[in-house]
Motif scaffolding. Sequence first.
Motif, short mmCIF file in Angstrom:
data_model
loop_
_atom_site.label_atom_id
_atom_site.label_comp_id
_atom_site.label_asym_id
_atom_site.label_seq_id
_atom_site.Cartn_x
_atom_site.Cartn_y
_atom_site.Cartn_z
N MET A 1 0.83 -1.32 -0.01
CA MET A 1 0.07 0.14 -0.06
C MET A 1 0.93 1.36 0.10
SD MET A 1 -3.35 -0.54 -0.07
CE MET A 1 -4.21 0.84 0.66
N GLU A 2 1.88 1.13 0.88
CA GLU A 2 2.85 2.42 0.87
C GLU A 2 3.40 2.87 -0.52
OE1 GLU A 2 6.57 3.83 3.63
OE2 GLU A 2 5.44 1.96 4.01
N ARG A 3 3.94 1.68 -1.11
CA ARG A 3 4.42 1.86 -2.39
C ARG A 3 3.45 2.38 -3.51
NH1 ARG A 3 7.55 -2.96 -4.27
NH2 ARG A 3 5.96 -4.15 -3.05
N LEU A 4 2.19 2.07 -3.47
CA LEU A 4 1.18 2.54 -4.30
C LEU A 4 0.81 4.11 -4.27
CD1 LEU A 4 -1.46 -0.25 -4.32
CD2 LEU A 4 -0.08 0.36 -6.10
N LYS A 7 2.56 6.15 -6.78
CA LYS A 7 2.59 5.71 -8.07
C LYS A 7 1.55 6.21 -8.84
CE LYS A 7 5.50 2.27 -7.85
NZ LYS A 7 6.87 2.44 -8.37
N VAL A 30 -3.65 3.92 -5.13
CA VAL A 30 -2.78 4.43 -6.02
C VAL A 30 -2.98 5.95 -5.82
CG1 VAL A 30 -2.32 4.76 -8.52
CG2 VAL A 30 -3.08 2.75 -7.83
N ASP A 96 3.28 5.32 -14.43
CA ASP A 96 3.89 4.07 -13.97
C ASP A 96 3.43 2.92 -14.63
OD1 ASP A 96 5.83 5.49 -12.22
OD2 ASP A 96 4.16 5.83 -11.03
N VAL A 176 -2.08 -3.37 -10.29
CA VAL A 176 -1.45 -3.19 -9.10
C VAL A 176 -0.42 -4.20 -9.12
CG1 VAL A 176 -1.95 -3.86 -6.65
CG2 VAL A 176 -3.61 -2.13 -8.04
N LYS A 177 -0.50 -5.07 -9.66
CA LYS A 177 0.59 -6.03 -9.76
C LYS A 177 2.00 -5.24 -10.43
CE LYS A 177 -1.40 -10.77 -9.00
NZ LYS A 177 -2.54 -10.45 -8.66
N LEU A 179 2.30 -2.13 -10.66
CA LEU A 179 2.78 -1.29 -10.11
C LEU A 179 3.68 -1.68 -8.68
CD1 LEU A 179 -0.27 1.08 -9.90
CD2 LEU A 179 1.93 1.54 -11.18
N THR A 180 3.55 -2.65 -8.09
CA THR A 180 4.21 -3.20 -7.14
C THR A 180 5.26 -4.33 -7.36
OG1 THR A 180 2.20 -4.84 -6.74
CG2 THR A 180 2.27 -2.89 -5.37
N LYS A 182 4.88 -6.97 -9.03
CA LYS A 182 4.59 -8.54 -8.87
C LYS A 182 3.87 -9.14 -10.12
CE LYS A 182 3.91 -8.05 -3.72
NZ LYS A 182 2.99 -7.70 -2.80
#
Lengths: 205, 81
Positions: A1-4, A7, A30, A96, A176-177, A179-180, A182
């Motif tokens: 969540m923090e990284r999102l 983005k 995001v 991103d 989301v994958k 962006l993170t 994954k």
Amino acid sequence: MERLTEKTALIIGCGGLGGYVIEELARVGVGKLILVDGDVFSRSNMNRQLMAKEETLGKNKAEVYMKRLGEMSTCSVECHTHFLTEDDADLFERADVIIDCVDNVDTRKLIAKLAKAKDKCFVHGAIEGEEGQVMLVTPDSKVFDKYYKSVDDTIRHSTYSYAVATVGSVQANLAVKALTGKGGKFENKLVIIDLESVFVKTIEL
Amino acid sequence: MIVVKFFGIARIKFKEKELHLEASTIKELAEILAEHFSVKPKEFKQFVILVNEVNINKLKMFRTKLVDGDVVMFLSPASGG
């Protein structure tokens, strides 16, 4: 969540698929959404597009979503009320991840071209009837170009709200994958969603 | 029997979701389907064709052999959003 929260996602098309993608990316956290759509809501959108309602008829779709996201206050928003053109390359530069939620093959091909030029991943999504497909495409892959190579446009067929919601949600999930970090094992594969048979399959093209 | 599944435009166009047929190659299958749907066999070249989830371009294209129980999928790009 923090990284999102750091983005930015560029969402092209704010109708059926785009509506679900915008809603879900905003709620998942995001940080910034850039919305692009030159279209306005019409009565025929009401069967499947989240924000199509009496009070939004005739209003630009990207603007309507910007207002909605403002009410939610979960992310910052930038809104462009025109249809995507070659001149929008800078939007790809600042994103991103790019999410293709449009309704025609020409714009899909333009999205693929600009994403590749700016070395960005994009999440393709499309629906026909009760079926849909999703692909997380990396800039070095030719999978999208090959799949759409001989297609100028396809038959237009009624789409169902649950197909739009499902395909849009899978797009949001893959965005989301990506962006993170994954996205790896999902990259450049075709996810087929068939709600007539209630069937989901991921295949290599 | 070969299980033939249609998705996207193929399903809309031919108004079929699934058929069970006898065929020994993809070429023969395309010919049988062409007769069944009253179209030309080349009609099937526009689709992505998978045999047991493997693209025929990674096999032997239309010369790909089929055996009893194989599942052949016809896919096509969608457009709606």
